[in-house]
Design a protein around this motif. Structure first.
Motif, PDB file in Angstrom:
ATOM      1  N   GLU A  61     108.774  73.413  28.077  1.00  0.00           N
ATOM      2  CA  GLU A  61     109.214  74.643  27.419  1.00  0.00           C
ATOM      3  C   GLU A  61     110.714  74.627  27.161  1.00  0.00           C
ATOM      4  O   GLU A  61     111.177  75.076  26.097  1.00  0.00           O
ATOM      5  N   ASP A  62     111.482  74.087  28.111  1.00  0.00           N
ATOM      6  CA  ASP A  62     112.931  74.008  27.932  1.00  0.00           C
ATOM      7  C   ASP A  62     113.299  72.981  26.863  1.00  0.00           C
ATOM      8  O   ASP A  62     114.262  73.172  26.112  1.00  0.00           O
ATOM      9  N   ALA A  63     112.534  71.890  26.818  1.00  0.00           N
ATOM     10  CA  ALA A  63     112.763  70.880  25.777  1.00  0.00           C
ATOM     11  C   ALA A  63     112.525  71.469  24.385  1.00  0.00           C
ATOM     12  O   ALA A  63     113.267  71.191  23.440  1.00  0.00           O
ATOM     13  N   ILE A  64     111.480  72.283  24.261  1.00  0.00           N
ATOM     14  CA  ILE A  64     111.173  72.933  22.977  1.00  0.00           C
ATOM     15  C   ILE A  64     112.280  73.909  22.602  1.00  0.00           C
ATOM     16  O   ILE A  64     112.761  73.925  21.463  1.00  0.00           O
ATOM     17  N   ASP A  65     112.708  74.739  23.564  1.00  0.00           N
ATOM     18  CA  ASP A  65     113.757  75.723  23.286  1.00  0.00           C
ATOM     19  C   ASP A  65     115.052  75.035  22.848  1.00  0.00           C
ATOM     20  O   ASP A  65     115.733  75.496  21.915  1.00  0.00           O
ATOM     21  N   ALA A  66     115.396  73.947  23.520  1.00  0.00           N
ATOM     22  CA  ALA A  66     116.632  73.239  23.181  1.00  0.00           C
ATOM     23  C   ALA A  66     116.567  72.660  21.766  1.00  0.00           C
ATOM     24  O   ALA A  66     117.533  72.750  20.993  1.00  0.00           O
ATOM     25  N   ALA A  67     115.439  72.053  21.427  1.00  0.00           N
ATOM     26  CA  ALA A  67     115.284  71.492  20.080  1.00  0.00           C
ATOM     27  C   ALA A  67     115.280  72.591  19.014  1.00  0.00           C
ATOM     28  O   ALA A  67     115.789  72.406  17.899  1.00  0.00           O
ATOM     29  N   TYR A  68     114.718  73.734  19.360  1.00  0.00           N
ATOM     30  CA  TYR A  68     114.658  74.877  18.438  1.00  0.00           C
ATOM     31  C   TYR A  68     116.069  75.374  18.118  1.00  0.00           C
ATOM     32  O   TYR A  68     116.408  75.621  16.944  1.00  0.00           O
TER      33      TYR A  68
END
Length: 494
Positions: A61-68
């Motif tokens: 979830e943190d990886a997705i948020d960072a890429a977003y």
């Protein structure tokens, strides 16, 4: 491409010398693509956001948020020319790590051959197109001016295989960020160490070139649960899967735009007009390339009767070992098995990607390590013909006619529409086979790798999207077409 002849000569010389030790310490120091004075004004984002993980997060979830968040900055504060500069920095940084990554892939996955992995890395580094392929089309007329351009999807979720782990990360990264996207990777668990290192090196190169952090991210521990989270996240707009058809089919049910690069079982036809010496040499090289773990490699051969004996002779002359009937039966029991669910066969994963000499020794056949390929004479319904075995054991089927070869090839390829090849000097035969097989890649009189720019022309990819139709992917494959219309005859000067 930003590569000098000296760099190419240096890499090739090391490979040809049979280097086996880790030469990472001797690699040339990486120098950023920019000077401090030329750094973009918005490069402070990279400095403020980056941490020691360099794109690697404990939670998906943190990886997705960072890429977003990174994608918002990437598309609004960076120009296309910035993308070009940063892509060249990725190429240089990746070249500096080729040798150590290839050795680490073999150590972690226990599959493949060092020299062939170097060739694959060079292909994706040097032959993956960047943003230069995102051409704009324009139409003017009495009614105005129409422009069509390629825009990003946003955040892409990408699943990568164990067979081409860092090669796929490099290839996907160049293509996807060139289109203005960011990427969240879920790598194969059996290659997570080397993939983590690759992703961090690329992120560091991006930041050192003035780009934002987290253009590519991943979770520290790749899991199937991560794929579910990615598929269900509203922040991810596209899913890209490179690997088996089970994974690709699952992604197709995600409800998102999906690009699927599934399995292949590439057939080869050798007809009565073929140059047999050429066929033997090229099939040997292709079927043994990286121990046949690549989806585009030759998996089975259908040879017309008058060409059959000559082909066997030429394959043996190039170094292949021809097993006898008893040994073929032993190899079959060792290397393939019935599927756990449903009809058909699947490879025994214990022997996928192993050297031919290692596999042959298991059945009591001692050959030198220089032997890269075992060949066997089989019928068209043999398990090695009907499943993608992913090991350097090549089944060869004698057929009575070209027509029979085409029929059996289509059956063996199983509608994957991936790759096929043919050795012939009969243009009509080549045309008829190409139309019947309908594959994304069709190679005539060469190893199938030539269809991906490996000792052939054209750009390279490790995401060959047959099931969803994008084919040999590049930056355009991961973009949306957007149209802008200036109406009422605006901007016309004639």
């Amino acid at each position: 491409m930003d590569i000098s002849s000296q760099e190419i000569e240096s890499i090739v010389r090391k490979v040809l010398s049979g280097m086996e030790q880790n030469t990472a310490a001797q690699a040339p120091a990486y120098t950023p693509a920019y000077t401090e004075a030329a750094k973009p004004a918005n490069a402070g984002y990279a400095a403020s956001k980056t941490g020691s993980g360099l794109g690697v997060y404990d939670r998906i979830e943190d990886a997705i948020d960072a890429a977003y968040e990174a994608q918002k900055v990437w598309i609004t504060k960076y120009k296309v020319e910035d993308r070009q500069r940063i892509v060249e920095a990725i190429r240089r940084a990746s070249r500096a790590h080729i040798e150590e990554w290839c050795q680490k892939i073999i150590a972690e996955t226990e599959m493949g051959r060092y020299d062939d992995k170097v060739a694959k890395h060079l292909a994706v580094i040097n032959k993956t197109p960047g943003p230069e392929c995102l051409t704009t089309s324009a139409i003017t007329g009495d009614a105005g001016l129409m422009l069509e351009e390629y825009g990003p999807f946003g955040v892409i979720g990408a699943i990568t295989p164990t067979t081409n782990p860092t090669e796929t990360i490099i290839n996907n990264t160049i293509s996807m960020i060139s289109g203005g996207n960011t990427v969240v990777f879920n790598v194969h668990p059996r290659a997570k160490k080397v993939c983590t290192e690759c992703l961090q090196v690329i992120n560091e190169a991006i930041i050192n070139a003035g780009g934002p952090a987290d253009l590519i991210t991943m979770a520290k521990e790749p899991t199937m649960e991560n794929v579910d989270v990615m598929s269900n996240s509203p922040k991810i707009r596209m899913m890209v899967g490179t690997g088996g058809m089970g994974m690709v089919n699952a992604l197709l049910h995600s409800g998102k735009k999906c690009i699927g690069a599934g399995e292949g079982n590439p057939p080869v036809i050798v007809d009565e007009t073929a140059n047999i010496e050429l066929a033997g040499r090229k099939i040997y090289a292709g079927a043994s390339f990286d121990n046949n773990i690549v989806c585009f490699a030759e998996k089975e051969v259908f040879a017309v009767g008058s060409a059959y004996d000559g082909l066997i002779h030429e394959l043996k002359k190039n170094g292949a070992y021809l097993v006898n009937a008893q040994q073929a039966e032993q190899l079959t029991r060792l290397c393939v098995k019935s599927k756990a669910k449903g009809p058909g066969y699947e490879p025994n994963k214990d022997w996928v990607g192993k050297n031919a000499s290692v596999i042959l020794r298991q059945i009591g056949v001692n050959v030198p390590d220089t032997c890269r390929l075992a060949i066997m004479e089989v019928s068209a319904d043999h398990p090695f013909v009907l499943c993608e075995q992913l090991m350097p054991v090549l089944p060869i089927v004698r057929v009575n006619s070209f027509e029979e070869a085409v029929e059996l090839s289509v059956k063996a390829e199983k509608g994957n529409r991936h790759t096929a090849s043919m050795f012939s000097t009969n243009v009509d035969h080549m045309t008829r086979f190409a139309k019947a097989i309908e594959t994304t890649i069709f190679v005539k009189n060469g190893s199938t790798g030539a269809g991906l720019g490996i000792n052939g022309e054209g750009h390279c990819t490790m995401t060959i999207a047959g099931p969803t139709g994008e084919g040999i992917t590049d930056a355009r494959s991961f973009c949306r077409k957007r149209r802008c219309m200036l109406a009422e005859g605006g901007l016309r000067i004639v």
